[in-house]
Design a protein around this motif. Structure first.
Motif, PDB file in Angstrom:
ATOM      1  N   VAL A 176     -34.525  -0.227  24.856  1.00 51.62           N
ATOM      2  CA  VAL A 176     -35.527  -0.933  24.057  1.00 51.62           C
ATOM      3  C   VAL A 176     -35.539  -2.365  24.550  1.00 51.62           C
ATOM      4  CG1 VAL A 176     -36.126  -1.792  21.755  1.00 51.62           C
ATOM      5  CG2 VAL A 176     -35.157   0.509  22.011  1.00 51.62           C
ATOM      6  N   THR A 177     -36.686  -2.820  25.018  1.00 47.78           N
ATOM      7  CA  THR A 177     -36.729  -4.172  25.566  1.00 47.78           C
ATOM      8  C   THR A 177     -38.130  -4.755  25.459  1.00 47.78           C
ATOM      9  OG1 THR A 177     -36.319  -5.518  27.539  1.00 47.78           O
ATOM     10  CG2 THR A 177     -37.182  -3.319  27.934  1.00 47.78           C
ATOM     11  N   THR A 178     -38.218  -6.078  25.436  1.00 51.27           N
ATOM     12  CA  THR A 178     -39.524  -6.725  25.560  1.00 51.27           C
ATOM     13  C   THR A 178     -39.588  -7.522  26.860  1.00 51.27           C
ATOM     14  OG1 THR A 178     -38.679  -8.558  24.237  1.00 51.27           O
ATOM     15  CG2 THR A 178     -39.983  -6.905  23.067  1.00 51.27           C
ATOM     16  N   LEU A 179     -38.579  -7.372  27.709  1.00 52.57           N
ATOM     17  CA  LEU A 179     -38.600  -8.099  28.988  1.00 52.57           C
ATOM     18  C   LEU A 179     -39.685  -7.516  29.891  1.00 52.57           C
ATOM     19  CD1 LEU A 179     -34.781  -8.394  29.857  1.00 52.57           C
ATOM     20  CD2 LEU A 179     -36.290 -10.150  28.869  1.00 52.57           C
ATOM     21  N   PRO A 180     -40.335  -8.358  30.687  1.00 48.87           N
ATOM     22  CA  PRO A 180     -41.340  -7.832  31.624  1.00 48.87           C
ATOM     23  C   PRO A 180     -40.631  -7.023  32.711  1.00 48.87           C
ATOM     24  CG  PRO A 180     -40.936 -10.158  32.040  1.00 48.87           C
ATOM     25  CD  PRO A 180     -40.137  -9.795  30.820  1.00 48.87           C
ATOM     26  N   PHE A 181     -40.993  -5.768  32.861  1.00 48.33           N
ATOM     27  CA  PHE A 181     -40.193  -4.974  33.791  1.00 48.33           C
ATOM     28  C   PHE A 181     -40.542  -5.241  35.247  1.00 48.33           C
ATOM     29  CE2 PHE A 181     -43.545  -1.917  32.640  1.00 48.33           C
ATOM     30  CZ  PHE A 181     -43.924  -1.464  33.880  1.00 48.33           C
ATOM     31  N   ASP A 182     -41.680  -5.890  35.496  1.00 44.95           N
ATOM     32  CA  ASP A 182     -41.979  -6.215  36.895  1.00 44.95           C
ATOM     33  C   ASP A 182     -41.260  -7.480  37.358  1.00 44.95           C
ATOM     34  OD1 ASP A 182     -43.450  -7.658  35.121  1.00 44.95           O
ATOM     35  OD2 ASP A 182     -45.319  -7.598  36.276  1.00 44.95           O
ATOM     36  N   ASN A 183     -40.847  -8.327  36.379  1.00 43.81           N
ATOM     37  CA  ASN A 183     -40.174  -9.552  36.798  1.00 43.81           C
ATOM     38  C   ASN A 183     -39.215 -10.032  35.709  1.00 43.81           C
ATOM     39  OD1 ASN A 183     -39.500 -11.835  38.208  1.00 43.81           O
ATOM     40  ND2 ASN A 183     -41.274 -13.017  37.486  1.00 43.81           N
ATOM     41  N   PRO A 184     -38.151  -9.276  35.458  1.00 40.84           N
ATOM     42  CA  PRO A 184     -37.244  -9.647  34.373  1.00 40.84           C
ATOM     43  C   PRO A 184     -36.391 -10.860  34.744  1.00 40.84           C
ATOM     44  CG  PRO A 184     -36.406  -7.738  35.559  1.00 40.84           C
ATOM     45  CD  PRO A 184     -37.731  -8.056  36.170  1.00 40.84           C
ATOM     46  N   PRO A 185     -35.984 -11.653  33.752  1.00 42.58           N
ATOM     47  CA  PRO A 185     -35.095 -12.779  34.035  1.00 42.58           C
ATOM     48  C   PRO A 185     -33.755 -12.273  34.581  1.00 42.58           C
ATOM     49  CG  PRO A 185     -35.240 -12.384  31.675  1.00 42.58           C
ATOM     50  CD  PRO A 185     -36.239 -11.490  32.319  1.00 42.58           C
ATOM     51  N   ARG A 186     -33.217 -12.979  35.548  1.00 39.53           N
ATOM     52  CA  ARG A 186     -31.982 -12.492  36.194  1.00 39.53           C
ATOM     53  C   ARG A 186     -30.857 -13.513  36.075  1.00 39.53           C
ATOM     54  NH1 ARG A 186     -32.821  -7.550  38.693  1.00 39.53           N
ATOM     55  NH2 ARG A 186     -35.006  -7.176  39.122  1.00 39.53           N
ATOM     56  N   ASN A 187     -29.648 -12.974  36.110  1.00 41.05           N
ATOM     57  CA  ASN A 187     -28.459 -13.829  36.216  1.00 41.05           C
ATOM     58  C   ASN A 187     -28.264 -14.205  37.672  1.00 41.05           C
ATOM     59  OD1 ASN A 187     -27.772 -13.493  33.421  1.00 41.05           O
ATOM     60  ND2 ASN A 187     -27.054 -11.429  33.927  1.00 41.05           N
ATOM     61  N   GLU A 188     -27.335 -15.137  37.888  1.00 45.36           N
ATOM     62  CA  GLU A 188     -27.077 -15.593  39.263  1.00 45.36           C
ATOM     63  C   GLU A 188     -26.729 -14.438  40.204  1.00 45.36           C
ATOM     64  OE1 GLU A 188     -24.767 -19.309  39.348  1.00 45.36           O
ATOM     65  OE2 GLU A 188     -26.807 -19.956  38.787  1.00 45.36           O
ATOM     66  N   ASP A 189     -25.996 -13.444  39.651  1.00 42.99           N
ATOM     67  CA  ASP A 189     -25.580 -12.327  40.500  1.00 42.99           C
ATOM     68  C   ASP A 189     -26.677 -11.273  40.675  1.00 42.99           C
ATOM     69  OD1 ASP A 189     -25.690 -11.082  38.068  1.00 42.99           O
ATOM     70  OD2 ASP A 189     -23.591 -10.478  37.995  1.00 42.99           O
ATOM     71  N   GLY A 190     -27.873 -11.558  40.159  1.00 42.23           N
ATOM     72  CA  GLY A 190     -28.988 -10.630  40.374  1.00 42.23           C
ATOM     73  C   GLY A 190     -29.171  -9.619  39.260  1.00 42.23           C
TER      74      GLY A 190
END
Ligand code: 4AD
Ligand code: MG
Length: 478
Positions: free
Chosen positions: A174-188
């Motif tokens: 369950v997510t509201t993150l955009p799946f084409d460009n989700p926010p990433r951590n430094e390690d990807g």
């Protein structure tokens, strides 16, 4: 005003005595411009409405087509026709909704269940599905009645959770993150801190863990809600969205748990047998007809009604996993190498093995207990042998596993060790472990798959035919 209508199921119990009545429903058939078979969903028995010749306009009669919705006012009279005590002589007919019979996909004939699955939005209008859904309702009602009578509280556990209760990893995210460009951590990796709940969440696979929190304070609770599993199982027993009933009892062990499950199953079956006699008999006849097409060795020994009676009137068999394996190793199909999968202590039973035990060996529901810990969930109580856990599965003829449950591991140190062994992240389940920190008690519970139960009572072979709108791999049309 519409609520002055009499339901057909009720009307059919009247003694005909010229009573005036208003009925509403959908046309099943219209014969000879004279006899309407009207159905309103309250029973499979259609009401015969008699249209006197010459009394109504031809233009109105033309609109009385299969599936048109009608409001009829008339008089209840004895029927001369066979098979019905009474009929309604129409004094007025109002078309509430026309139906173009050329385009209407359901004809008054037998359709295959596969075809009806493609038009699941209309299949409630068939006798088979109307019976199934009336029985499903009764079973659901009986679930609440059973637990209420025993003082269990209905606990609504969450549908969105951050934990994997079964530890099997078969979850829908369950997510509201955009799946084409989700926010990433430094390690990807994806940064779920930016997600709606500030963490990674999924649809629940079970309400058990939250249920245990309730039971270890309220005493006895049950949940009854939708459950989601992203297992890619295209079988007649699996859904991606199904309903599960999960009771949980404090101060209880495995035996209390088995007793509860057996009493519960018998109670809800009995309730449906009492309240849905006509529907069960209808489905029994349907099933008997279907089985005639099968080779003799594939047919069941008992009819549906007999089977249900047998189940409510006989004790379930209770055996340990070790005994089950011994029986399988002694069995003819094992000796003749007819089983596809390996039989060996320490290996999980496959459905062919479960079916043998239930359908051939015992010919009744079987409760199998004390499975090897390797293939059971982390929360099950470790037995003194250190090899098995206090698990119980109930296997039903024709269905296989219908219940999965256990006594829970109430000892904090043992539970923590098991979690470590199984790579279950203890830090995420700190709240669950708190029940073991603050006044832990022996407790137990189980989960009953509601659709499998409905299958058992209705005799429907495919689980997709006992839920209104099935969710399964590549299936979510309606
Ligand atoms: O054996 P399961 O996975 O047990 C649990 O989820 C425990 N947390 C229950 C508990 O102890 N509170 O699932 C329980 C039952 C199964 O026996 C089966 O009847 C049904 O849920 N079930 C399914 N029904 C339809 N489709 C699926 N994919 C199912 N998976 C499990
Ligand atoms: Mg299970």
């Amino acid at each position: 005003m519409f609520n002055n209508r009499v339901k057909i199921s009720q009307l059919l119990t009247w003694e005909p005595a010229q009573q005036e009545v208003t009925v509403m429903g959908w046309v099943r058939t219209f014969r000879n411009n004279q006899f309407i078979a009207l159905n309103d969903g309250s029973t499979n028995t259609n009401l015969q409405v008699v249209v006197e010749l010459g009394k109504f306009d031809e233009s109105l009669l033309k609109r009385i087509t299969t599936s048109a919705a009608l409001k009829i006012h008339g008089v209840v009279i004895p029927s001369l026709g066979k098979g019905q005590k009474l009929e309604v002589k129409a004094t007025s007919i109002e078309i509430l909704g026309d139906s173009d019979s050329e385009k209407y996909p359901l004809q008054p004939k037998k359709h295959s269940l596969e075809f009806l699955r493609e038009i699941a939005h209309l299949r409630f209008r068939t006798n088979t599905f109307a019976s199934v859904f009336r029985i499903r309702h009764s079973l659901a009602f009986a679930v609440h009645k059973f637990f209420h009578e025993r003082g269990f509280l209905y606990l609504h556990t969450p549908i969105i959770t951050a934990s994997d209760a079964e530890g099997a990893g078969e979850m829908f995210r369950v997510t509201t993150l955009p799946f084409d460009n989700p926010p990433r951590n430094e390690d990807g990796s994806i940064n779920f801190k930016e997600d709606f709940f500030g963490r990674s969440t999924n649809l629940t696979v079970s309400g058990q863990l939250e249920g245990e929190l309730g039971a270890t304070a309220l005493g006895e609770i049950y949940t009854f809600g939708p459950t989601f599993r992203a297992e890619n199982s295209n079988t007649t027993r699996h859904l991606a969205e199904f309903w599960m009933i999960e009771p949980e009892m404090a101060f209880s062990d495995l035996e209390d748990n088995m007793n509860l499950a057996e009493a519960f199953i018998k109670y809800i079956i009995r309730y449906a047998m009492e309240h849905n006699k006509e529907d069960i008999e209808f489905l029994a006849a349907r099933l008997a007809e279907e089985e005639k097409q099968l080779p003799a060795d594939k047919r069941s020994d008992m009819g549906l009604v007999e089977k249900l009676e047998f189940v409510v009137n006989n004790d379930f068999e209770r055996i340990t996993y070790t005994e089950a394996i011994d029986i399988l190793l002694q069995s003819t199909p094992y000796k003749k190498k007819k089983f596809q999968y390996e039989v060996k202590w320490g290996v999980d039973m496959q459905s062919e093995h479960e079916r043998y035990l239930v359908e051939k060996h015992f010919k009744k529901p079987v409760i199998v207990t004390n499975y090897p810990k390797e293939f059971k969930a982390f929360y099950m109580r470790l037995n003194d042998d250190n090899k098995t856990v206090a698990a119980m599965d109930i296997l039903a003829p024709g269905i296989g596993e219908i219940v999965g449950g256990s006594q829970r591991e109430e000892r904090l140190s043992v539970l923590e060790a098991r979690m470590k062994e199984m790579n279950i992240p203890a830090e995420e389940l700190w709240w669950y472990l708190d029940t073991r920190r603050f006044g832990t008690v022996p407790h137990a519970g189980f989960g009953l798959g509601f659709e499998r139960m409905v299958q058992f009572v209705t005799g429907m072979g495919n689980i997709r035919d006992v839920i209104a709108f099935p969710r399964a791999p590549k299936t979510a049309e309606f």
